[in-house]
Write a protein that holds these residues in place. Structure first.
Motif, PDB file in Angstrom:
ATOM      1  N   ARG A  47      36.186  37.300  43.563  1.00  0.00           N
ATOM      2  CA  ARG A  47      35.239  38.311  43.649  1.00  0.00           C
ATOM      3  C   ARG A  47      33.705  37.830  44.332  1.00  0.00           C
ATOM      4  N   TRP A  48      33.278  38.843  44.953  1.00  0.00           N
ATOM      5  CA  TRP A  48      31.930  38.343  45.355  1.00  0.00           C
ATOM      6  C   TRP A  48      31.051  39.712  45.776  1.00  0.00           C
ATOM      7  N   GLY A  49      29.745  39.633  45.775  1.00  0.00           N
ATOM      8  CA  GLY A  49      29.281  40.864  46.090  1.00  0.00           C
ATOM      9  C   GLY A  49      29.039  41.928  44.976  1.00  0.00           C
ATOM     10  N   GLY A  50      29.338  41.349  43.724  1.00  0.00           N
ATOM     11  CA  GLY A  50      29.438  42.461  42.729  1.00  0.00           C
ATOM     12  C   GLY A  50      29.472  41.664  41.306  1.00  0.00           C
ATOM     13  N   PRO A  51      29.925  42.228  40.056  1.00  0.00           N
ATOM     14  CA  PRO A  51      30.004  41.429  39.060  1.00  0.00           C
ATOM     15  C   PRO A  51      31.002  40.677  38.798  1.00  0.00           C
ATOM     16  N   PRO A  52      31.211  39.743  38.008  1.00  0.00           N
ATOM     17  CA  PRO A  52      32.257  38.831  37.717  1.00  0.00           C
ATOM     18  C   PRO A  52      33.579  39.609  37.162  1.00  0.00           C
ATOM     19  N   LEU A  53      34.576  38.944  37.088  1.00  0.00           N
ATOM     20  CA  LEU A  53      35.745  39.771  36.335  1.00  0.00           C
ATOM     21  C   LEU A  53      35.170  39.995  34.826  1.00  0.00           C
ATOM     22  N   ARG A  54      35.642  41.309  34.286  1.00  0.00           N
ATOM     23  CA  ARG A  54      35.340  41.453  32.887  1.00  0.00           C
ATOM     24  C   ARG A  54      36.831  42.063  32.294  1.00  0.00           C
ATOM     25  N   LEU A  55      37.129  41.531  31.223  1.00  0.00           N
ATOM     26  CA  LEU A  55      38.516  41.898  30.410  1.00  0.00           C
ATOM     27  C   LEU A  55      38.131  42.474  29.035  1.00  0.00           C
ATOM     28  N   PHE A  56      38.910  43.214  28.592  1.00  0.00           N
ATOM     29  CA  PHE A  56      38.767  43.872  27.177  1.00  0.00           C
ATOM     30  C   PHE A  56      39.852  43.578  26.575  1.00  0.00           C
ATOM     31  N   GLY A  57      39.527  43.630  24.992  1.00  0.00           N
ATOM     32  CA  GLY A  57      40.611  43.226  23.921  1.00  0.00           C
ATOM     33  C   GLY A  57      41.602  44.436  23.754  1.00  0.00           C
ATOM     34  N   ASP A  58      40.947  45.702  23.753  1.00  0.00           N
ATOM     35  CA  ASP A  58      41.680  46.773  23.277  1.00  0.00           C
ATOM     36  C   ASP A  58      40.885  48.094  23.929  1.00  0.00           C
ATOM     37  N   ALA A  59      41.267  49.166  23.538  1.00  0.00           N
ATOM     38  CA  ALA A  59      40.349  50.374  23.904  1.00  0.00           C
ATOM     39  C   ALA A  59      39.039  50.416  23.253  1.00  0.00           C
ATOM     40  N   ALA A  60      39.027  50.040  22.222  1.00  0.00           N
ATOM     41  CA  ALA A  60      37.810  50.004  21.392  1.00  0.00           C
ATOM     42  C   ALA A  60      36.810  49.006  21.708  1.00  0.00           C
ATOM     43  N   ASP A  61      37.122  48.136  22.415  1.00  0.00           N
ATOM     44  CA  ASP A  61      36.279  46.935  23.035  1.00  0.00           C
ATOM     45  C   ASP A  61      35.153  47.385  23.751  1.00  0.00           C
ATOM     46  N   PHE A  79      50.692  43.954  29.340  1.00  0.00           N
ATOM     47  CA  PHE A  79      49.468  44.175  29.991  1.00  0.00           C
ATOM     48  C   PHE A  79      48.112  43.520  29.452  1.00  0.00           C
ATOM     49  N   TYR A  80      47.118  43.633  30.390  1.00  0.00           N
ATOM     50  CA  TYR A  80      45.976  43.237  29.859  1.00  0.00           C
ATOM     51  C   TYR A  80      44.954  44.442  30.430  1.00  0.00           C
ATOM     52  N   VAL A  81      43.808  44.483  29.883  1.00  0.00           N
ATOM     53  CA  VAL A  81      42.775  45.675  30.414  1.00  0.00           C
ATOM     54  C   VAL A  81      41.515  45.033  30.899  1.00  0.00           C
ATOM     55  N   LYS A  82      41.529  45.560  32.190  1.00  0.00           N
ATOM     56  CA  LYS A  82      40.343  45.147  33.210  1.00  0.00           C
ATOM     57  C   LYS A  82      39.232  46.138  33.669  1.00  0.00           C
ATOM     58  N   GLU A  83      38.083  45.725  33.822  1.00  0.00           N
ATOM     59  CA  GLU A  83      37.151  46.595  34.415  1.00  0.00           C
ATOM     60  C   GLU A  83      37.512  46.846  36.015  1.00  0.00           C
ATOM     61  N   ALA A  84      37.540  48.062  36.394  1.00  0.00           N
ATOM     62  CA  ALA A  84      37.778  48.202  37.625  1.00  0.00           C
ATOM     63  C   ALA A  84      36.925  49.096  38.311  1.00  0.00           C
ATOM     64  N   GLY A  85      36.747  49.054  39.916  1.00  0.00           N
ATOM     65  CA  GLY A  85      36.085  50.048  40.436  1.00  0.00           C
ATOM     66  C   GLY A  85      34.362  49.576  40.448  1.00  0.00           C
ATOM     67  N   VAL A  86      34.219  48.341  40.424  1.00  0.00           N
ATOM     68  CA  VAL A  86      32.916  47.876  40.550  1.00  0.00           C
ATOM     69  C   VAL A  86      32.479  47.479  41.997  1.00  0.00           C
ATOM     70  N   ALA A  87      31.354  47.246  42.358  1.00  0.00           N
ATOM     71  CA  ALA A  87      31.091  47.002  43.628  1.00  0.00           C
ATOM     72  C   ALA A  87      31.558  45.667  44.273  1.00  0.00           C
ATOM     73  N   GLY A  88      31.634  45.481  45.437  1.00  0.00           N
ATOM     74  CA  GLY A  88      31.952  44.129  45.961  1.00  0.00           C
ATOM     75  C   GLY A  88      33.315  44.145  46.544  1.00  0.00           C
ATOM     76  N   TRP A  89      33.692  43.117  47.028  1.00  0.00           N
ATOM     77  CA  TRP A  89      34.961  42.697  47.611  1.00  0.00           C
ATOM     78  C   TRP A  89      35.650  41.662  46.759  1.00  0.00           C
ATOM     79  N   SER A  90      37.289  41.962  46.626  1.00  0.00           N
ATOM     80  CA  SER A  90      37.927  41.004  45.947  1.00  0.00           C
ATOM     81  C   SER A  90      39.209  40.440  46.834  1.00  0.00           C
TER      82      SER A  90
END
Length: 280
Positions: A47-61, A79-90
């Motif tokens: 990724r660049w032009g935006g925040p780094p990859l962020r993962l979450f442990g579960d729905a309450a994290d 599965f794993y839980v990821k933040e999506a829809g952030v600015a930048g390119w991947s």
């Protein structure tokens, strides 16, 4: 906007596809979370032009874990839980079995079930790659640069173990693990060790994920009842299908259909905190 295509022919023994994802302006105002489903493959993402990859442990994290701008995702059996829809390119690549040792000088088993910063595997080369990508004019140019970088890392050595290759071929045809063992010419124990080294997963785990992916390919099609999809994919019955689906996807088939994901392995979900469902 998502772009994906097969890699250069020289990369195809180790890379299944390369992709680029550019967040549209409307998506940049409020990121969401998504379940990323297991594919049986490793992944490389930058990724660049935006925040780094962020993962979450579960729905309450509420805080998650920040991993960096360039990571290798090992093969997973859920599965794993990821933040999506952030600015930048991947940009990134979906990797074939055997790619871990060829590209990163490590075993897929050592990288399985987690995300590893690319710099931990490639040192300063990872930072140089990101720096060069920032100078590219568009995602297509970035994919070309990524392919060039991957080609330069390939050693002149033999490919995947022939027994693992034979077992993968029959598993992709829907065969049972016992048939894969016979096709490999190895003992069951020896095949499991070689298979884990190449793919990060045991043959049975890999076969279950292949079965899930076959079901996902049909589940969203019009006029495809879940019971029929389950039987066609090789499940014993719909209950078996539902158990496996929840284990791998983190939701029921009905919830997956209701979410109507544009990409079947990336399912937008809601963040739950203190039993309150926030808007995504």
């Amino acid at each position: 906007m998502m772009l994906s295509r097969p890699p250069l022919p020289a990369l195809r023994p180790f890379v299944r596809l390369v992709w680029a994802d550019v967040a549209e302006p409307a998506m940049r105002q409020q990121p969401w979370r998504e379940h990323v489903l297991p594919t049986g493959c490793m992944h490389l993402a930058l990724r660049w032009g935006g925040p780094p990859l962020r993962l979450f442990g579960d729905a309450a994290d509420a805080t998650g874990t920040t991993l960096g701008h360039a990571v290798v995702g090992g093969a997973r059996n859920t599965f794993y839980v990821k933040e999506a829809g952030v600015a930048g390119w991947s940009v990134g690549a979906q990797l074939e079995p055997g790619a871990a040792s060829a590209l990163f000088r490590d075993s897929a088993e050592a990288l399985a079930g987690r995300h590893t910063p690319l710099a931990d595997l490639c040192g300063r080369d990872a930072d140089i790659l990101l720096e060069r990508m920032q100078a590219q004019p568009d995602p297509a140019s970035c994919l070309e640069l990524l392919e060039t970088w991957l080609l330069a890392r390939l050693p002149r050595v033999r490919g995947i173990h022939p027994g693992v290759a034979a077992s993968l071929a029959v598993l992709h045809q829907g065969a049972r693990v016992e048939e894969a063992v016979r096709a490999s010419g190895l003992s069951h124990r020896h095949l499991v060790a070689k298979f884990r080294e190449a793919t990060g997963l045991a043959p049975k785990q890999h076969a279950r994920i292949l079965r899930l992916q076959a079901a996902l390919a049909r589940l969203g099609a019009p006029g495809a009842p879940a019971a029929e999809v389950a039987l066609d994919a090789g499940y014993a019955d719909q209950a078996h299908f539902s158990r496996d689906f929840r284990a791998f996807v983190g939701m029921t088939p009905t919830d997956w259909l209701r979410a109507a994901p544009a990409q079947p392995n990336h399912v937008r979900v809601r963040f739950v905190q203190d039993a309150v469902v926030d808007r995504p």
